[in-house]
Design a protein around this motif. Sequence first.
Motif, short mmCIF file in Angstrom:
data_model
loop_
_atom_site.label_atom_id
_atom_site.label_comp_id
_atom_site.label_asym_id
_atom_site.label_seq_id
_atom_site.Cartn_x
_atom_site.Cartn_y
_atom_site.Cartn_z
N ALA A 173 0.86 -1.19 0.00
CA ALA A 173 0.00 0.00 0.00
C ALA A 173 0.89 1.23 0.00
O ALA A 173 2.01 1.21 0.53
CB ALA A 173 -0.91 0.00 1.23
N TRP A 174 0.40 2.28 -0.60
CA TRP A 174 1.15 3.54 -0.67
C TRP A 174 0.23 4.68 -0.29
O TRP A 174 -0.95 4.70 -0.63
CB TRP A 174 1.68 3.74 -2.09
N GLY A 175 0.76 5.67 0.45
CA GLY A 175 -0.05 6.82 0.87
C GLY A 175 0.76 8.09 0.84
O GLY A 175 1.98 8.09 1.03
N LEU A 220 -3.46 2.87 6.37
CA LEU A 220 -2.45 2.38 5.43
C LEU A 220 -2.09 0.93 5.74
O LEU A 220 -1.93 0.10 4.83
CB LEU A 220 -1.21 3.29 5.49
N ILE A 221 -1.98 0.59 7.01
CA ILE A 221 -1.70 -0.80 7.41
C ILE A 221 -2.85 -1.69 6.97
O ILE A 221 -2.66 -2.81 6.45
CB ILE A 221 -1.51 -0.89 8.94
N ALA A 222 -4.08 -1.21 7.18
CA ALA A 222 -5.25 -2.01 6.80
C ALA A 222 -5.28 -2.27 5.30
O ALA A 222 -5.63 -3.38 4.85
CB ALA A 222 -6.53 -1.29 7.26
N ARG A 223 -4.93 -1.28 4.50
CA ARG A 223 -4.91 -1.46 3.05
C ARG A 223 -3.85 -2.47 2.64
O ARG A 223 -4.09 -3.33 1.77
CB ARG A 223 -4.66 -0.13 2.36
N ALA A 224 -2.69 -2.39 3.27
CA ALA A 224 -1.62 -3.36 2.96
C ALA A 224 -2.04 -4.76 3.39
O ALA A 224 -1.76 -5.76 2.69
CB ALA A 224 -0.33 -2.94 3.64
N ASP A 225 -2.71 -4.86 4.52
CA ASP A 225 -3.18 -6.16 5.02
C ASP A 225 -4.22 -6.77 4.06
O ASP A 225 -4.19 -7.96 3.74
CB ASP A 225 -3.78 -5.97 6.41
N THR A 226 -5.12 -5.92 3.60
CA THR A 226 -6.14 -6.39 2.65
C THR A 226 -5.49 -6.86 1.35
O THR A 226 -5.86 -7.92 0.79
CB THR A 226 -7.14 -5.27 2.36
N ALA A 227 -4.50 -6.11 0.88
CA ALA A 227 -3.79 -6.51 -0.35
C ALA A 227 -3.07 -7.84 -0.14
O ALA A 227 -3.01 -8.69 -1.05
CB ALA A 227 -2.81 -5.42 -0.76
N MET A 228 -2.52 -8.05 1.05
CA MET A 228 -1.83 -9.32 1.32
C MET A 228 -2.82 -10.48 1.23
O MET A 228 -2.50 -11.54 0.65
CB MET A 228 -1.18 -9.26 2.71
N TYR A 229 -4.02 -10.33 1.79
CA TYR A 229 -5.00 -11.41 1.72
C TYR A 229 -5.45 -11.65 0.28
O TYR A 229 -5.74 -12.79 -0.12
CB TYR A 229 -6.21 -11.10 2.62
N LEU A 287 -1.20 -5.34 -5.01
CA LEU A 287 -1.10 -3.92 -4.75
C LEU A 287 -2.45 -3.41 -4.29
O LEU A 287 -3.48 -3.72 -4.91
CB LEU A 287 -0.66 -3.18 -6.02
N ALA A 288 -2.45 -2.65 -3.20
CA ALA A 288 -3.71 -2.10 -2.70
C ALA A 288 -4.30 -1.15 -3.72
O ALA A 288 -3.59 -0.36 -4.34
CB ALA A 288 -3.46 -1.36 -1.38
#
Length: 539
Positions: free
Chosen positions: A502-504, A514-523, A537-538
């Motif tokens: 994720a990028w912000g 931002l952590i939540a977006r990266a976590d969602t992209a990981m799943y 990529l988020a």
Amino acid sequence: MPDEAMDPAARDEVFAALLKQHPDAFVGAVSPMGLAVPLPDGLDIGGLRPIVGAQSALALVVTEDQKITVDAWQRALGQGLANCLIHPVAAPSELVRLHLVDMTHRYGVFLMFLTGLSGHPQGQSLEHEPIRPRLVTVHKDQVAVITSADPEIALVLGWTAAELTGTRTLDLVHPDDQQRAIASWMDMLASPQGEARRVRLRHTHRDGHPIWFEITNYNLLADPGNPRVVAEMLDISDEMAAQEALRAGEKLMRRLTETIPMGIVQIDAARRIVYQNERAARAIGAGLGDVLGDDYLRAIVPGDRPDIDAAIAAVLDAGSDVDIEYGHRGVRGLRRVRANLRSLTAESGEVTGAIICLTDVTEDVRLRDELKQRASFDALTGCRNRASTLSALGEALAGPGRTRGTAVIFIDLNDFKQVNDRYGHAAGDQLLTHVANRLRGAVRDGDVVGRFGGDEFVVICADVATVDRARRIGESLLNALGEGCLEVAGAQLLPQASIGVAWGDSGTSAPDALIARADTAMYTAKKTRTGRLALALAQ
């Protein structure tokens, strides 16, 4: 302007009123010099009780009220009349009034009245405190035998002048001071006519206690009409007692400084060492009188030296209190030292020097760093822990001067439970450590690799300009994991992971979001992966 003096007729009226209104008062006479004298002949005091034996009005009052009495006497001298409230020696708990009336026009003296002591026993004289003189004069012959002395010497040494006549003064001197007394006397005998020699000696009072005198012996032995030595004996017992108390206090403080586990240094305004205990002397290597400068500060690590110089200047120039830590290289190697600097000032407020307390805090610093390490880093992998990682993300997003974005890469190991089940938890720990090392080796200096918990890692990369640049960082991490394998129990383990990126924008993105977006992209990567490693990529 002072009040005008009361005319004689008015003073006569005051005198008559005092006689009439206070028939049980005490009365005494005082010369214009302030000393008590006998009541004048022809003075009718009626039933008033005379004050007998007191040297002055000061002898009648407690010490704390002597200044009040002096002030009243000065008013009486200028105005002819004064009174004040005092506590008499005869009854210190009572408050009575002292009257002073100028009757020099009629009797040549001032009269003092003490009123309000009606309960004092009839026929009993008024108690008073003899004022011991500080200076008495003694005449001696060529072998230091007393030929005459002031009568007041009885108040000082306990013997009357008559009892002392014919006594050798050396017999009055304290045994420990007799050699110094002899040396001073011989020096005086060798001096020219009229010259003086001064010496400080202890004499023994009649009751056995020592009294300090500063004795000035004037050599008048060549006087043909009256050969003699005139000795002025100044009582300096209070001064010597104060000096002895000061010396005792200094000795106690020096003993205390030798027992406490720190170095103590006292410097003056010119940075000269006035005092140091043994611990400080060993640490600094300087002596008393040496200036605390470059020669004795070289052992301080160069990076800390400017701060030390600034601290000493702040204490001596501005009177500031400063606490500082610095590195010191000595015979025990590199140590950390805490210095507490406190200014010393005169009554005027001028800084006269400083006290510096030096404490070896090497072990404290080591423990502090260890606790900081434990609070910020994962013990197994050496990565930042969850709280420290989130803190680093907040700093990256809101830190001063940030103009570009921040990338967050969330890494989750796939099938990690199977590694633990098949090879054991020790192998799982080795794999986690291997992954952490591969990630740290693939990021820039200043980027943060954190273990979020279990088999999850988060990488924080500040100053990342674009989303595309963030994706390329994620791909470099995939490559780093794909290129390294770990040998465990004869088997080759290759990390399997899913990565979300994720990028912000700095200043506009929230850390949690931002952590939540990266976590969602990981799943997302985990669900769609077709191989051992996957990245998403988020959006």
